[in-house]
Scaffold this motif. Structure first.
Motif, PDB file in Angstrom:
ATOM      1  N   GLY A   9       0.859  -1.195   0.000  1.00 59.99           N
ATOM      2  CA  GLY A   9       0.000   0.000   0.000  1.00 59.99           C
ATOM      3  C   GLY A   9       0.889   1.237   0.000  1.00 59.99           C
ATOM      4  O   GLY A   9       2.118   1.134  -0.156  1.00 59.99           O
ATOM      5  N   ALA A  11       1.933   3.123   2.405  1.00 65.33           N
ATOM      6  CA  ALA A  11       2.965   3.165   3.449  1.00 65.33           C
ATOM      7  C   ALA A  11       4.165   2.307   3.049  1.00 65.33           C
ATOM      8  O   ALA A  11       5.325   2.723   3.203  1.00 65.33           O
ATOM      9  N   HIS A  40      -2.110  -9.183  -2.297  1.00 64.07           N
ATOM     10  CA  HIS A  40      -3.032  -9.123  -3.427  1.00 64.07           C
ATOM     11  C   HIS A  40      -2.261  -9.065  -4.746  1.00 64.07           C
ATOM     12  O   HIS A  40      -1.047  -8.866  -4.759  1.00 64.07           O
ATOM     13  N   ARG A 100      -7.377   6.209  -5.537  1.00 63.22           N
ATOM     14  CA  ARG A 100      -6.354   5.430  -4.837  1.00 63.22           C
ATOM     15  C   ARG A 100      -5.824   4.258  -5.665  1.00 63.22           C
ATOM     16  O   ARG A 100      -4.655   3.905  -5.551  1.00 63.22           O
ATOM     17  N   LYS A 122       2.011 -13.533   0.577  1.00 61.27           N
ATOM     18  CA  LYS A 122       1.610 -13.090   1.912  1.00 61.27           C
ATOM     19  C   LYS A 122       2.661 -13.464   2.939  1.00 61.27           C
ATOM     20  O   LYS A 122       3.130 -14.603   2.952  1.00 61.27           O
ATOM     21  N   ALA A 170     -15.683   2.484   9.391  1.00 62.21           N
ATOM     22  CA  ALA A 170     -16.074   3.435   8.354  1.00 62.21           C
ATOM     23  C   ALA A 170     -16.769   2.703   7.229  1.00 62.21           C
ATOM     24  O   ALA A 170     -16.439   1.551   6.919  1.00 62.21           O
ATOM     25  N   GLN A 172     -18.374   3.680   3.215  1.00 60.45           N
ATOM     26  CA  GLN A 172     -18.384   4.762   2.225  1.00 60.45           C
ATOM     27  C   GLN A 172     -18.974   4.259   0.911  1.00 60.45           C
ATOM     28  O   GLN A 172     -18.767   3.101   0.543  1.00 60.45           O
ATOM     29  N   ILE A 202     -17.314  13.777  -0.280  1.00 58.84           N
ATOM     30  CA  ILE A 202     -16.131  14.277  -0.997  1.00 58.84           C
ATOM     31  C   ILE A 202     -16.496  14.271  -2.478  1.00 58.84           C
ATOM     32  O   ILE A 202     -16.670  13.187  -3.067  1.00 58.84           O
TER      33      ILE A 202
HETATM   34  C1  LIG Z   1     -13.644   4.577   4.435  1.00 59.73           C
HETATM   35  C2  LIG Z   1     -12.256   5.160   4.563  1.00 59.73           C
HETATM   36  C3  LIG Z   1     -12.013   6.415   4.004  1.00 59.73           C
HETATM   37  C4  LIG Z   1     -10.715   6.970   4.086  1.00 59.73           C
HETATM   38  N1  LIG Z   1     -10.501   8.181   3.512  1.00 59.73           N
HETATM   39  C5  LIG Z   1      -9.248   8.716   3.532  1.00 59.73           C
HETATM   40  C6  LIG Z   1      -8.975   9.961   2.892  1.00 59.73           C
HETATM   41  O1  LIG Z   1      -9.869  10.572   2.298  1.00 59.73           O
HETATM   42  N2  LIG Z   1      -7.705  10.440   2.938  1.00 59.73           N
HETATM   43  C7  LIG Z   1      -6.675   9.774   3.582  1.00 59.73           C
HETATM   44  O2  LIG Z   1      -5.537  10.275   3.624  1.00 59.73           O
HETATM   45  N3  LIG Z   1      -6.912   8.592   4.200  1.00 59.73           N
HETATM   46  C8  LIG Z   1      -8.162   8.050   4.182  1.00 59.73           C
HETATM   47  N4  LIG Z   1      -8.399   6.839   4.786  1.00 59.73           N
HETATM   48  C9  LIG Z   1      -7.258   6.158   5.436  1.00 59.73           C
HETATM   49  C10 LIG Z   1      -6.353   5.514   4.395  1.00 59.73           C
HETATM   50  O3  LIG Z   1      -7.121   4.791   3.455  1.00 59.73           O
HETATM   51  C11 LIG Z   1      -5.345   4.604   5.100  1.00 59.73           C
HETATM   52  O4  LIG Z   1      -4.694   5.352   6.105  1.00 59.73           O
HETATM   53  C12 LIG Z   1      -4.307   4.028   4.139  1.00 59.73           C
HETATM   54  O5  LIG Z   1      -4.880   3.269   3.102  1.00 59.73           O
HETATM   55  C13 LIG Z   1      -3.375   3.107   4.890  1.00 59.73           C
HETATM   56  O6  LIG Z   1      -2.278   2.798   4.051  1.00 59.73           O
HETATM   57  P1  LIG Z   1      -1.320   1.598   4.455  1.00 59.73           P
HETATM   58  O7  LIG Z   1      -0.346   1.464   3.346  1.00 59.73           O
HETATM   59  O8  LIG Z   1      -0.869   1.762   5.850  1.00 59.73           O
HETATM   60  O9  LIG Z   1      -2.306   0.335   4.484  1.00 59.73           O
HETATM   61  P2  LIG Z   1      -3.158  -0.291   3.288  1.00 59.73           P
HETATM   62  O10 LIG Z   1      -3.562   0.718   2.289  1.00 59.73           O
HETATM   63  O11 LIG Z   1      -4.232  -1.074   3.969  1.00 59.73           O
HETATM   64  O12 LIG Z   1      -2.122  -1.272   2.598  1.00 59.73           O
HETATM   65  C14 LIG Z   1      -1.663  -2.423   3.265  1.00 59.73           C
HETATM   66  C15 LIG Z   1      -1.283  -3.437   2.204  1.00 59.73           C
HETATM   67  O13 LIG Z   1      -0.718  -4.566   2.854  1.00 59.73           O
HETATM   68  C16 LIG Z   1      -1.201  -5.744   2.239  1.00 59.73           C
HETATM   69  N5  LIG Z   1      -1.074  -6.805   3.241  1.00 59.73           N
HETATM   70  C17 LIG Z   1      -1.770  -6.936   4.382  1.00 59.73           C
HETATM   71  N6  LIG Z   1      -1.315  -8.001   5.084  1.00 59.73           N
HETATM   72  C18 LIG Z   1      -0.305  -8.543   4.367  1.00 59.73           C
HETATM   73  C19 LIG Z   1       0.566  -9.642   4.570  1.00 59.73           C
HETATM   74  N7  LIG Z   1       0.503 -10.407   5.676  1.00 59.73           N
HETATM   75  N8  LIG Z   1       1.492  -9.930   3.619  1.00 59.73           N
HETATM   76  C20 LIG Z   1       1.578  -9.169   2.493  1.00 59.73           C
HETATM   77  N9  LIG Z   1       0.784  -8.117   2.244  1.00 59.73           N
HETATM   78  C21 LIG Z   1      -0.147  -7.790   3.183  1.00 59.73           C
HETATM   79  C22 LIG Z   1      -2.634  -5.412   1.846  1.00 59.73           C
HETATM   80  O14 LIG Z   1      -3.088  -6.225   0.783  1.00 59.73           O
HETATM   81  C23 LIG Z   1      -2.495  -3.938   1.420  1.00 59.73           C
HETATM   82  O15 LIG Z   1      -2.246  -3.798   0.036  1.00 59.73           O
HETATM   83  C24 LIG Z   1      -9.663   6.267   4.746  1.00 59.73           C
HETATM   84  C25 LIG Z   1      -9.938   5.010   5.324  1.00 59.73           C
HETATM   85  C26 LIG Z   1     -11.208   4.450   5.222  1.00 59.73           C
HETATM   86  C27 LIG Z   1     -11.458   3.102   5.839  1.00 59.73           C
END
Ligand SMILES: Cc1cc2nc3c(=O)[nH]c(=O)nc-3n(C[C@H](O)[C@H](O)[C@H](O)COP(=O)(O)OP(=O)(O)OC[C@H]3O[C@@H](n4cnc5c(N)ncnc54)[C@H](O)[C@@H]3O)c2cc1C
Length: 385
Positions: A9, A11, A40, A100, A122, A170, A172, A202
């Motif tokens: 993702g 991060a 994924h 996104r 995974k 949440a 949406q 939004i």
């Molecule tokens: C309804 C909703 C609306 C939002 N709106 C906003 C917004 O408008 N603006 C904003 O800034 N933020 C928003 N957010 C928050 C934002 O979506 C998250 O903070 C962000 O997606 C988190 O990014 P991440 O990379 O930490 O995690 P994720 O985007 O969840 O990515 C994690 C990745 O890790 C992978 N993964 C998980 N476990 C494993 C494993 N064991 N092995 C390998 N891969 C794995 C998953 O498949 C995924 O691709 C919203 C959240 C929600 C729920």
């Protein structure tokens, strides 16, 4: 040095990009090899995001991605009280609505210049120096540093016994909707539209919006209320839903470093406590990680130093959502027309502290003043260095 990042993702990709780029000459000497594993087949799926980020955040991201993910430009926000009145706020920074799926894909592609990416793979367990990966086949990959960027239900955090942040839920939908102004997001407050947070729309364009609810519980119930009963929203929503998604939003930053393991993003609770937005905080964290890599303790320290005050104020604002009732919101929106929002920045809530004296001056509702004082001034002591 081998770096294994779980999660492709935003991060995870930003962590890889910043580790690889920052002080790259030094890192070359350390011979850093980065692998990202993503369970994924692609990044950004399933979508769990409104896609709203500040213009400043998007400008920083543009170092790595094209403009293709930009769907709309936002100028400000309308804050709605439960009675359907609203006040306009235009702050210091504009915002951008992004797709996104496109943003995440482009970030992962940018990261692939410096890392090996393994999709449909995974991470299922690890023992301090080796991780077990499951994909087409099971394999073991050794690492020196493990980064958990695997989202809100992080396997890395769970297996390494990091503390759990608490969560809001949440839901949406992307739906046909007539925004009052397609350059303004709308925030809906009141006890009928969320338990302890708020609902939002939004605008994606002039006839579609992402309408959602963040709530301690039962967001589906509040979303239904919003689109069927809200005095303004119910008049403007059309019943054509194009996308529906649900997710959890972590609230509260945890200690995110243990030995050779560090968390980043939702896995660490790196989300603005007063909006649920995560991308900007992930970006700052990735910059800090890159700057201090491989000193993980320093990464944690400097992230907390940079954003500690913002978390403190953000938590206080979020506390207010639970304290205020419908009458308070109706009143605040009425007097809010006299407040100057121009210095506010959506990523930096500490600016709200400057508004509190002017709100207290124009607000003559003792019960409201008491609640604001309770949220903001009681034991205002930073928990961060
Ligand atoms: C309804 C909703 C609306 C939002 N709106 C906003 C917004 O408008 N603006 C904003 O800034 N933020 C928003 N957010 C928050 C934002 O979506 C998250 O903070 C962000 O997606 C988190 O990014 P991440 O990379 O930490 O995690 P994720 O985007 O969840 O990515 C994690 C990745 O890790 C992978 N993964 C998980 N476990 C494993 C494993 N064991 N092995 C390998 N891969 C794995 C998953 O498949 C995924 O691709 C919203 C959240 C929600 C729920």
């Amino acid at each position: 040095m081998k770096v294994l990042i779980a999660g492709g993702g935003p991060a995870g990709s930003l962590a890889a990009l910043n580790i690889a780029e920052s002080g790259s000459a030094e890192n070359l000497e350390k011979n850093i090899e980065i692998t990202i594993v993503e369970e994924h087949a692609s990044a950004g799926f399933p979508v769990q995001c409104g896609g709203l980020i500040s213009e400043d955040c998007f400008i920083k991201l543009r170092r790595f991605v094209s403009d293709r993910s930009r769907l709309n430009n936002i100028k400000g926000a309308f804050f709605f009280s439960p009675d359907g009145n609203y006040v306009e706020a235009v702050g210091r920074s504009g915002a951008v609505v992004v797709e996104r799926k496109v943003l995440d894909t482009e970030l992962l592609m940018a990261a692939s210049e410096y890392s090996e990416i393994r999709v449909k793979t995974k991470l299922v367990s690890f023992n301090g120096e080796k991780a077990r990966l499951e994909g087409v086949k099971t394999e073991y990959l050794s690492y020196d540093v493990l980064i958990g960027a695997d989202g809100v239900a992080s396997t890395v955090a769970k297996l390494a016994a990091f503390p759990h942040p608490s969560y809001f839920s949440a839901v949406q939908m992307e739906i046909a909707f007539e925004p009052l102004d397609e350059r303004f997001v709308e925030l809906y407050f009141g006890r009928s539209y969320s338990d302890g947070f708020f609902a939002y729309s939004i605008p994606v364009d002039c006839d579609t919006a992402r309408i959602g609810v963040v709530s301690k519980q039962n967001p589906e119930y509040y979303l239904k209320n919003l689109i069927t009963k809200h005095p303004s929203v119910s008049e403007r929503v059309k019943r054509k839903i194009t996308e529906l998604n649900a997710g959890a939003i972590p609230v509260g930053l945890i200690d995110f470093v243990k030995g050779n393991i560090a968390l980043i993003g939702d896995a660490a609770g790196m989300v603005k406590p007063y909006t649920g937005g995560g991308i900007y905080y992930h970006l700052i964290a990735a910059e800090r990680l890159g700057k201090h890599f491989p000193n993980l303790e320093e990464y944690q320290k400097s992230y907390k130093k940079e954003l500690g005050k913002e978390y403190d104020v953000g938590i206080k604002i979020a506390k207010l959502y639970s304290l205020l009732d419908d009458e308070d919101y109706n009143y605040l929106v009425k007097v809010g027309k006299e407040i100057d929002f121009s210095e506010l920045h959506m990523d930096r809530p500490s600016g709200v502290l400057n508004l509190v004296p002017s709100i207290l001056k124009i607000a003559s509702k003792p019960s409201l003043i008491k609640k604001m004082a309770r949220a903001f001034f009681r034991s205002f002591k930073s928990s961060y260095p």
